[in-house]
Write a protein that holds these residues in place. Structure first.
Motif, PDB file in Angstrom:
ATOM      1  N   MET A  70      38.553   6.108  51.588  1.00  0.00           N
ATOM      2  CA  MET A  70      39.097   5.476  52.779  1.00  0.00           C
ATOM      3  C   MET A  70      38.153   5.655  53.967  1.00  0.00           C
ATOM      4  O   MET A  70      37.931   4.729  54.718  1.00  0.00           O
ATOM      5  CB  MET A  70      40.477   6.070  53.071  1.00  0.00           C
ATOM      6  N   ARG A  71      37.585   6.847  54.102  1.00  0.00           N
ATOM      7  CA  ARG A  71      36.637   7.111  55.190  1.00  0.00           C
ATOM      8  C   ARG A  71      35.479   6.117  55.111  1.00  0.00           C
ATOM      9  O   ARG A  71      34.991   5.630  56.103  1.00  0.00           O
ATOM     10  CB  ARG A  71      36.145   8.555  55.077  1.00  0.00           C
ATOM     11  N   PHE A  72      35.020   5.812  53.890  1.00  0.00           N
ATOM     12  CA  PHE A  72      33.931   4.880  53.632  1.00  0.00           C
ATOM     13  C   PHE A  72      34.240   3.534  54.284  1.00  0.00           C
ATOM     14  O   PHE A  72      33.434   2.975  55.010  1.00  0.00           O
ATOM     15  CB  PHE A  72      33.790   4.754  52.124  1.00  0.00           C
ATOM     16  N   LEU A  73      35.441   3.024  54.051  1.00  0.00           N
ATOM     17  CA  LEU A  73      35.851   1.728  54.568  1.00  0.00           C
ATOM     18  C   LEU A  73      36.019   1.746  56.081  1.00  0.00           C
ATOM     19  O   LEU A  73      35.567   0.818  56.762  1.00  0.00           O
ATOM     20  CB  LEU A  73      37.163   1.290  53.896  1.00  0.00           C
ATOM     21  N   ILE A  74      36.625   2.761  56.619  1.00  0.00           N
ATOM     22  CA  ILE A  74      36.865   2.820  58.063  1.00  0.00           C
ATOM     23  C   ILE A  74      35.567   2.790  58.846  1.00  0.00           C
ATOM     24  O   ILE A  74      35.402   2.018  59.785  1.00  0.00           O
ATOM     25  CB  ILE A  74      37.700   4.064  58.431  1.00  0.00           C
ATOM     26  N   VAL A  75      34.620   3.606  58.459  1.00  0.00           N
ATOM     27  CA  VAL A  75      33.368   3.641  59.211  1.00  0.00           C
ATOM     28  C   VAL A  75      32.550   2.387  58.963  1.00  0.00           C
ATOM     29  O   VAL A  75      31.890   1.896  59.869  1.00  0.00           O
ATOM     30  CB  VAL A  75      32.579   4.929  58.906  1.00  0.00           C
ATOM     31  N   LEU A  76      32.619   1.815  57.767  1.00  0.00           N
ATOM     32  CA  LEU A  76      31.958   0.537  57.529  1.00  0.00           C
ATOM     33  C   LEU A  76      32.511  -0.522  58.472  1.00  0.00           C
ATOM     34  O   LEU A  76      31.759  -1.328  59.027  1.00  0.00           O
ATOM     35  CB  LEU A  76      32.161   0.086  56.083  1.00  0.00           C
ATOM     36  N   MET A  77      33.818  -0.507  58.671  1.00  0.00           N
ATOM     37  CA  MET A  77      34.425  -1.475  59.581  1.00  0.00           C
ATOM     38  C   MET A  77      33.910  -1.283  61.000  1.00  0.00           C
ATOM     39  O   MET A  77      33.581  -2.248  61.675  1.00  0.00           O
ATOM     40  CB  MET A  77      35.957  -1.360  59.539  1.00  0.00           C
ATOM     41  N   ILE A  78      33.817  -0.051  61.442  1.00  0.00           N
ATOM     42  CA  ILE A  78      33.312   0.227  62.787  1.00  0.00           C
ATOM     43  C   ILE A  78      31.881  -0.255  62.916  1.00  0.00           C
ATOM     44  O   ILE A  78      31.504  -0.897  63.898  1.00  0.00           O
ATOM     45  CB  ILE A  78      33.431   1.729  63.114  1.00  0.00           C
ATOM     46  N   MET A  79      31.058   0.022  61.904  1.00  0.00           N
ATOM     47  CA  MET A  79      29.673  -0.417  61.934  1.00  0.00           C
ATOM     48  C   MET A  79      29.594  -1.935  62.026  1.00  0.00           C
ATOM     49  O   MET A  79      28.814  -2.481  62.801  1.00  0.00           O
ATOM     50  CB  MET A  79      28.933   0.052  60.686  1.00  0.00           C
ATOM     51  N   LEU A  80      30.419  -2.604  61.258  1.00  0.00           N
ATOM     52  CA  LEU A  80      30.353  -4.051  61.225  1.00  0.00           C
ATOM     53  C   LEU A  80      30.856  -4.684  62.514  1.00  0.00           C
ATOM     54  O   LEU A  80      30.355  -5.723  62.937  1.00  0.00           O
ATOM     55  CB  LEU A  80      31.130  -4.583  60.022  1.00  0.00           C
ATOM     56  N   VAL A  81      31.841  -4.054  63.138  1.00  0.00           N
ATOM     57  CA  VAL A  81      32.335  -4.578  64.406  1.00  0.00           C
ATOM     58  C   VAL A  81      31.221  -4.570  65.452  1.00  0.00           C
ATOM     59  O   VAL A  81      31.077  -5.483  66.244  1.00  0.00           O
ATOM     60  CB  VAL A  81      33.558  -3.771  64.902  1.00  0.00           C
TER      61      VAL A  81
ATOM     62  N   ASP B  28      20.533 -17.785  56.160  1.00  0.00           N
ATOM     63  CA  ASP B  28      19.680 -18.970  56.225  1.00  0.00           C
ATOM     64  C   ASP B  28      19.865 -19.759  54.935  1.00  0.00           C
ATOM     65  O   ASP B  28      20.933 -20.254  54.676  1.00  0.00           O
ATOM     66  CB  ASP B  28      18.219 -18.563  56.442  1.00  0.00           C
ATOM     67  N   ASP B  29      18.844 -19.794  54.119  1.00  0.00           N
ATOM     68  CA  ASP B  29      18.944 -20.513  52.855  1.00  0.00           C
ATOM     69  C   ASP B  29      19.063 -19.517  51.708  1.00  0.00           C
ATOM     70  O   ASP B  29      18.818 -18.327  51.874  1.00  0.00           O
ATOM     71  CB  ASP B  29      17.719 -21.424  52.663  1.00  0.00           C
ATOM     72  N   GLU B  30      19.415 -20.020  50.542  1.00  0.00           N
ATOM     73  CA  GLU B  30      19.666 -19.161  49.388  1.00  0.00           C
ATOM     74  C   GLU B  30      18.396 -18.587  48.766  1.00  0.00           C
ATOM     75  O   GLU B  30      18.471 -17.776  47.853  1.00  0.00           O
ATOM     76  CB  GLU B  30      20.478 -19.923  48.334  1.00  0.00           C
ATOM     77  N   ASN B  31      17.239 -18.988  49.250  1.00  0.00           N
ATOM     78  CA  ASN B  31      15.973 -18.457  48.747  1.00  0.00           C
ATOM     79  C   ASN B  31      15.443 -17.322  49.607  1.00  0.00           C
ATOM     80  O   ASN B  31      14.379 -16.783  49.338  1.00  0.00           O
ATOM     81  CB  ASN B  31      14.922 -19.567  48.667  1.00  0.00           C
ATOM     82  N   THR B  32      16.180 -16.984  50.648  1.00  0.00           N
ATOM     83  CA  THR B  32      15.773 -15.923  51.568  1.00  0.00           C
ATOM     84  C   THR B  32      16.741 -14.753  51.428  1.00  0.00           C
ATOM     85  O   THR B  32      17.955 -14.940  51.516  1.00  0.00           O
ATOM     86  CB  THR B  32      15.766 -16.445  53.027  1.00  0.00           C
ATOM     87  N   GLY B  33      16.212 -13.548  51.244  1.00  0.00           N
ATOM     88  CA  GLY B  33      17.025 -12.354  51.036  1.00  0.00           C
ATOM     89  C   GLY B  33      17.629 -11.817  52.321  1.00  0.00           C
ATOM     90  O   GLY B  33      17.438 -10.648  52.653  1.00  0.00           O
ATOM     91  N   HIS B  34      18.335 -12.662  53.037  1.00  0.00           N
ATOM     92  CA  HIS B  34      19.014 -12.280  54.274  1.00  0.00           C
ATOM     93  C   HIS B  34      20.449 -12.776  54.193  1.00  0.00           C
ATOM     94  O   HIS B  34      20.706 -13.977  54.237  1.00  0.00           O
ATOM     95  CB  HIS B  34      18.294 -12.896  55.480  1.00  0.00           C
ATOM     96  N   LEU B  35      21.364 -11.810  54.064  1.00  0.00           N
ATOM     97  CA  LEU B  35      22.776 -12.143  53.984  1.00  0.00           C
ATOM     98  C   LEU B  35      23.521 -11.464  55.123  1.00  0.00           C
ATOM     99  O   LEU B  35      23.010 -10.551  55.763  1.00  0.00           O
ATOM    100  CB  LEU B  35      23.362 -11.678  52.644  1.00  0.00           C
ATOM    101  N   LYS B  36      24.717 -11.933  55.361  1.00  0.00           N
ATOM    102  CA  LYS B  36      25.628 -11.253  56.293  1.00  0.00           C
ATOM    103  C   LYS B  36      26.777 -10.741  55.439  1.00  0.00           C
ATOM    104  O   LYS B  36      27.262 -11.416  54.539  1.00  0.00           O
ATOM    105  CB  LYS B  36      26.111 -12.193  57.394  1.00  0.00           C
ATOM    106  N   VAL B  37      27.173  -9.497  55.705  1.00  0.00           N
ATOM    107  CA  VAL B  37      28.203  -8.862  54.889  1.00  0.00           C
ATOM    108  C   VAL B  37      29.346  -8.402  55.782  1.00  0.00           C
ATOM    109  O   VAL B  37      29.125  -7.964  56.911  1.00  0.00           O
ATOM    110  CB  VAL B  37      27.613  -7.688  54.066  1.00  0.00           C
ATOM    111  N   SER B  38      30.553  -8.536  55.266  1.00  0.00           N
ATOM    112  CA  SER B  38      31.742  -8.124  56.014  1.00  0.00           C
ATOM    113  C   SER B  38      32.659  -7.305  55.121  1.00  0.00           C
ATOM    114  O   SER B  38      32.929  -7.677  53.983  1.00  0.00           O
ATOM    115  CB  SER B  38      32.509  -9.339  56.521  1.00  0.00           C
ATOM    116  N   PHE B  39      33.127  -6.206  55.680  1.00  0.00           N
ATOM    117  CA  PHE B  39      34.138  -5.395  55.018  1.00  0.00           C
ATOM    118  C   PHE B  39      35.440  -5.424  55.806  1.00  0.00           C
ATOM    119  O   PHE B  39      36.389  -4.762  55.448  1.00  0.00           O
ATOM    120  CB  PHE B  39      33.643  -3.945  54.856  1.00  0.00           C
TER     121      PHE B  39
END
Length: 176
Positions: free
Chosen positions: A1-12, A91-102
């Protein structure tokens, strides 16, 4: 649970940009990247404090995005922490740049900055140089490869002296 909570804070507080003078890999192939990755080393963050045996599993979502499941074993609590999120290309699917959300509509960068031609190891950063992960398809990675990745990260301005090398051989048999 701690993993998820702090991930959320980081993502915010995060963003979907790329650190200055850092370029994501090109000619990226998502199908080859999917599957299980082991965390070999990371820069320290509260959301991973005390976690060992950390893995990330990537699979396709029905909406075309990527399902992300991060998992780690907290030795002190003798329990697993797990966080599930979603990722999409920036960007495009050939570029290793994604956005991630928890957590809801809040996203942070997931930028692949080094990737072995056989997709056996990778180096990933976030929106700035406070985030760095060395990942491998196997629980261990050769010392020469690790040294080369650490040297590369240092040349890019990452605080490699702060890297935490993840123990993947922790006994988890005491948990249910």
């Amino acid at each position: 649970m701690r993993f998820l909570i702090v991930l959320m804070i980081m993502l915010v507080s995060g963003c979907t940009g790329v650190p200055d003078n850092i370029k994501p890999v090109s000619n990226f192939e998502l199908q080859r990247y999917l599957g299980k990755w082991y965390e070999i080393a990371r820069l320290p963050h509260r959301f991973e404090d005390g976690l060992h045996k950390v893995t990330a599993h990537y699979s396709l979502r029905e909406d075309g995005g990527v399902k992300v499941v991060n998992r780690g074993y907290h030795v002190e609590d003798q329990q697993w922490d797990e966080a599930e999120g979603k990722a999409y290309f920036v960007d495009d699917e050939n570029t290793g740049h994604l956005k991630v959300s928890f957590f809801g509509p809040f996203y942070a960068s997931y930028v692949i900055i080094t990737l072995d031609e056989n997709y056996e190891y990778a180096m990933v950063t976030g929106p700035d140089r406070d985030y760095l992960w060395l990942l491998s398809r196997t629980p261990t990675l050769g010392k020469e490869t690790v040294a080369r990745l650490v040297e590369q990260a240092a040349s890019m301005g990452y605080a490699v002296d702060d890297l935490i090398f993840v123990e993947q051989n922790i006994d988890t048999s005491k948990t249910g």
